[in-house]
Motif scaffolding. Structure first.
Motif, PDB file in Angstrom:
ATOM      1  N   ASP A 206      12.728   4.215   6.398  1.00  0.00           N
ATOM      2  CA  ASP A 206      12.767   3.126   6.738  1.00  0.00           C
ATOM      3  C   ASP A 206      12.012   1.681   6.925  1.00  0.00           C
ATOM      4  N   GLU A 207      10.827   2.264   7.232  1.00  0.00           N
ATOM      5  CA  GLU A 207      10.231   0.941   7.153  1.00  0.00           C
ATOM      6  C   GLU A 207       9.349   0.762   5.366  1.00  0.00           C
ATOM      7  N   LEU A 208       9.637   1.640   4.677  1.00  0.00           N
ATOM      8  CA  LEU A 208       9.891   1.129   3.260  1.00  0.00           C
ATOM      9  C   LEU A 208      11.057   0.760   2.314  1.00  0.00           C
ATOM     10  N   ARG A 209      11.987   0.954   3.142  1.00  0.00           N
ATOM     11  CA  ARG A 209      13.145  -0.037   2.900  1.00  0.00           C
ATOM     12  C   ARG A 209      12.644  -1.290   3.370  1.00  0.00           C
ATOM     13  N   LEU A 210      12.390  -1.355   4.483  1.00  0.00           N
ATOM     14  CA  LEU A 210      12.690  -2.662   4.767  1.00  0.00           C
ATOM     15  C   LEU A 210      11.084  -3.228   4.032  1.00  0.00           C
ATOM     16  N   GLU A 211      10.209  -2.482   3.517  1.00  0.00           N
ATOM     17  CA  GLU A 211       9.084  -2.885   3.119  1.00  0.00           C
ATOM     18  C   GLU A 211       9.107  -3.817   1.435  1.00  0.00           C
ATOM     19  N   ILE A 212      10.085  -2.408   0.722  1.00  0.00           N
ATOM     20  CA  ILE A 212      10.642  -3.009  -0.079  1.00  0.00           C
ATOM     21  C   ILE A 212      11.728  -4.269  -0.728  1.00  0.00           C
ATOM     22  N   GLY A 213      12.791  -3.847   0.810  1.00  0.00           N
ATOM     23  CA  GLY A 213      13.806  -5.122   0.732  1.00  0.00           C
ATOM     24  C   GLY A 213      13.031  -6.628   0.654  1.00  0.00           C
ATOM     25  N   ARG A 214      11.639  -6.614   1.769  1.00  0.00           N
ATOM     26  CA  ARG A 214      10.670  -8.004   1.112  1.00  0.00           C
ATOM     27  C   ARG A 214      10.162  -7.982   0.538  1.00  0.00           C
ATOM     28  N   VAL A 215      10.430  -7.597  -0.726  1.00  0.00           N
ATOM     29  CA  VAL A 215       9.786  -8.383  -2.555  1.00  0.00           C
ATOM     30  C   VAL A 215       9.984  -9.257  -2.700  1.00  0.00           C
ATOM     31  N   ARG A 216      10.915  -9.762  -3.064  1.00  0.00           N
ATOM     32  CA  ARG A 216      12.008  -9.919  -3.753  1.00  0.00           C
ATOM     33  C   ARG A 216      12.069 -11.593  -3.296  1.00  0.00           C
ATOM     34  N   ASP A 217      12.117 -11.861  -1.824  1.00  0.00           N
ATOM     35  CA  ASP A 217      11.413 -13.200  -1.084  1.00  0.00           C
ATOM     36  C   ASP A 217      10.165 -14.049  -1.757  1.00  0.00           C
ATOM     37  N   GLN A 218       8.820 -12.774  -1.297  1.00  0.00           N
ATOM     38  CA  GLN A 218       7.776 -12.783  -2.110  1.00  0.00           C
ATOM     39  C   GLN A 218       7.441 -13.224  -3.623  1.00  0.00           C
ATOM     40  N   VAL A 219       8.090 -13.024  -4.048  1.00  0.00           N
ATOM     41  CA  VAL A 219       7.165 -13.250  -5.869  1.00  0.00           C
ATOM     42  C   VAL A 219       8.567 -13.747  -6.570  1.00  0.00           C
ATOM     43  N   GLN A 220       8.224 -14.203  -7.442  1.00  0.00           N
ATOM     44  CA  GLN A 220       8.406 -15.499  -7.986  1.00  0.00           C
ATOM     45  C   GLN A 220       9.100 -14.767 -10.152  1.00  0.00           C
ATOM     46  N   THR A 221       8.592 -13.993 -10.714  1.00  0.00           N
ATOM     47  CA  THR A 221       9.510 -13.349 -11.665  1.00  0.00           C
ATOM     48  C   THR A 221       9.281 -11.903 -11.728  1.00  0.00           C
ATOM     49  N   LEU A 222       9.751 -11.447 -12.708  1.00  0.00           N
ATOM     50  CA  LEU A 222       9.722 -10.136 -12.278  1.00  0.00           C
ATOM     51  C   LEU A 222       8.567  -9.470 -12.606  1.00  0.00           C
ATOM     52  N   SER A 223       7.860  -9.282 -13.466  1.00  0.00           N
ATOM     53  CA  SER A 223       6.363  -8.441 -13.123  1.00  0.00           C
ATOM     54  C   SER A 223       5.478  -8.656 -11.873  1.00  0.00           C
ATOM     55  N   SER A 224       5.970  -9.477 -11.505  1.00  0.00           N
ATOM     56  CA  SER A 224       4.946 -10.002  -9.832  1.00  0.00           C
ATOM     57  C   SER A 224       6.522  -8.841  -8.934  1.00  0.00           C
ATOM     58  N   PHE A 225       8.112  -8.810  -9.339  1.00  0.00           N
ATOM     59  CA  PHE A 225       7.988  -7.858  -8.853  1.00  0.00           C
ATOM     60  C   PHE A 225       8.000  -6.534  -9.027  1.00  0.00           C
ATOM     61  N   TYR A 226       8.234  -6.626  -9.951  1.00  0.00           N
ATOM     62  CA  TYR A 226       7.986  -4.820 -10.497  1.00  0.00           C
ATOM     63  C   TYR A 226       6.587  -4.176  -9.749  1.00  0.00           C
ATOM     64  N   VAL A 227       5.772  -5.642  -9.669  1.00  0.00           N
ATOM     65  CA  VAL A 227       4.182  -4.684  -9.413  1.00  0.00           C
ATOM     66  C   VAL A 227       3.901  -5.090  -7.908  1.00  0.00           C
ATOM     67  N   GLY A 228       4.786  -6.040  -6.745  1.00  0.00           N
ATOM     68  CA  GLY A 228       5.243  -5.697  -5.474  1.00  0.00           C
ATOM     69  C   GLY A 228       6.179  -4.316  -5.203  1.00  0.00           C
ATOM     70  N   ILE A 229       7.139  -4.177  -5.723  1.00  0.00           N
ATOM     71  CA  ILE A 229       7.637  -2.328  -5.741  1.00  0.00           C
ATOM     72  C   ILE A 229       6.722  -1.533  -5.334  1.00  0.00           C
ATOM     73  N   THR A 230       6.013  -1.502  -6.415  1.00  0.00           N
ATOM     74  CA  THR A 230       4.864   0.132  -6.615  1.00  0.00           C
ATOM     75  C   THR A 230       3.913  -0.275  -5.799  1.00  0.00           C
ATOM     76  N   SER A 231       3.447  -2.085  -5.224  1.00  0.00           N
ATOM     77  CA  SER A 231       2.450  -1.636  -4.225  1.00  0.00           C
ATOM     78  C   SER A 231       2.392  -1.037  -2.746  1.00  0.00           C
ATOM     79  N   LYS A 232       3.770  -1.580  -2.703  1.00  0.00           N
ATOM     80  CA  LYS A 232       4.128  -1.283  -1.890  1.00  0.00           C
ATOM     81  C   LYS A 232       4.196   0.723  -1.445  1.00  0.00           C
ATOM     82  N   PHE A 233       4.659   1.403  -2.768  1.00  0.00           N
ATOM     83  CA  PHE A 233       4.854   2.901  -1.882  1.00  0.00           C
ATOM     84  C   PHE A 233       3.544   3.331  -2.767  1.00  0.00           C
ATOM     85  N   ALA A 234       2.231   1.985  -3.378  1.00  0.00           N
ATOM     86  CA  ALA A 234       1.059   2.525  -3.132  1.00  0.00           C
ATOM     87  C   ALA A 234       0.597   2.583  -2.347  1.00  0.00           C
TER      88      ALA A 234
END
Length: 150
Positions: free
Chosen positions: A8-36
Motif C-alpha cells: 500500500d505504501e509503495l502504491r502511494l509512492e508510485i502514484g505520486r511519481v507522475r506529479d513530480q516529473v516532466q518527461t517519460l524518462s524521469s517517470f521511469y527513473v521515478g518508478i524504479t527509484s521507488k522500488f530501489a
C-alpha cells in the motif's frame, strides 16, 4: 512492516511519481527509484526496457543489471515475454525474475524487469496483483507524455 502495508505504501509512492516529473524518462527513473528504496539486498534490481524497431533498450536500471542494455528481438526472455503478452515469473537457484510487458492498445511499449533474491523476499499473489497495477499505471501515464490529437 507486513507485506500488505508495504505494498500500500509503495502504491502511494508510485502514484505520486507522475506529479513530480516532466518527461517519460524521469517517470521511469521515478518508478524504479521507488522500488530501489525498498531493495534490502544489493542483488535486487528493477529495470525498464522500451521497445524500438529492432530491439529492447534499457532506459533505466536500479541495482545490478542482469540483462544487457540492448537486446535484439528474438534473443533472451524479453522476446518470449513480448510474444506471450503477459507477466512471466521465472526462478533459478537464487533469484525470482519478474517480467511485465506494458502496452498502448495492442502495441508493446516495453517491459519492466525485476530480479529479487529468494532469500530476502518471497513473491506472492498479492505481489503479482500489485505488479500488474504498476504496469497498468505505466500504460495510462504513458499517454500523458504523448497525448493523442483528435
Amino acid at each position: 512492516m507486513d507485506k500488505s502495508k508495504l505494498l500500500d505504501e509503495l502504491r502511494l509512492e508510485i502514484g505520486r511519481v507522475r506529479d513530480q516529473v516532466q518527461t517519460l524518462s524521469s517517470f521511469y527513473v521515478g518508478i524504479t527509484s521507488k522500488f530501489a528504496n525498498l531493495m534490502q539486498n544489493n542483488l535486487s534490481s528493477i529495470a525498464i526496457y522500451e521497445t524500438t524497431e529492432h530491439a529492447f533498450i534499457m532506459k533505466v536500471c536500479a541495482g545490478p543489471c542482469y540483462i544487457e542494455r540492448k537486446v535484439p528481438f528474438g534473443e533472451s526472455i524479453l522476446s518470449s515475454v513480448a510474444i506471450r503478452g503477459k507477466i512471466i515469473i521465472e526462478e533459478d537457484v537464487h533469484l525470482q525474475k519478474v517480467f511485465l510487458p506494458f502496452y498502448k492498445n495492442h502495441h508493446l511499449l516495453g517491459i519492466v524487469v525485476g530480479h529479487i533474491p529468494k532469500e530476502s523476499y518471497t513473491i506472492t499473489e498479492d505481489d503479482l496483483v500489485f505488479i500488474k497495477e504498476v504496469g497498468r499505471f505505466i500504460e495510462v501515464q504513458h499517454d500523458t507524455f504523448f497525448p493523442t490529437i483528435s
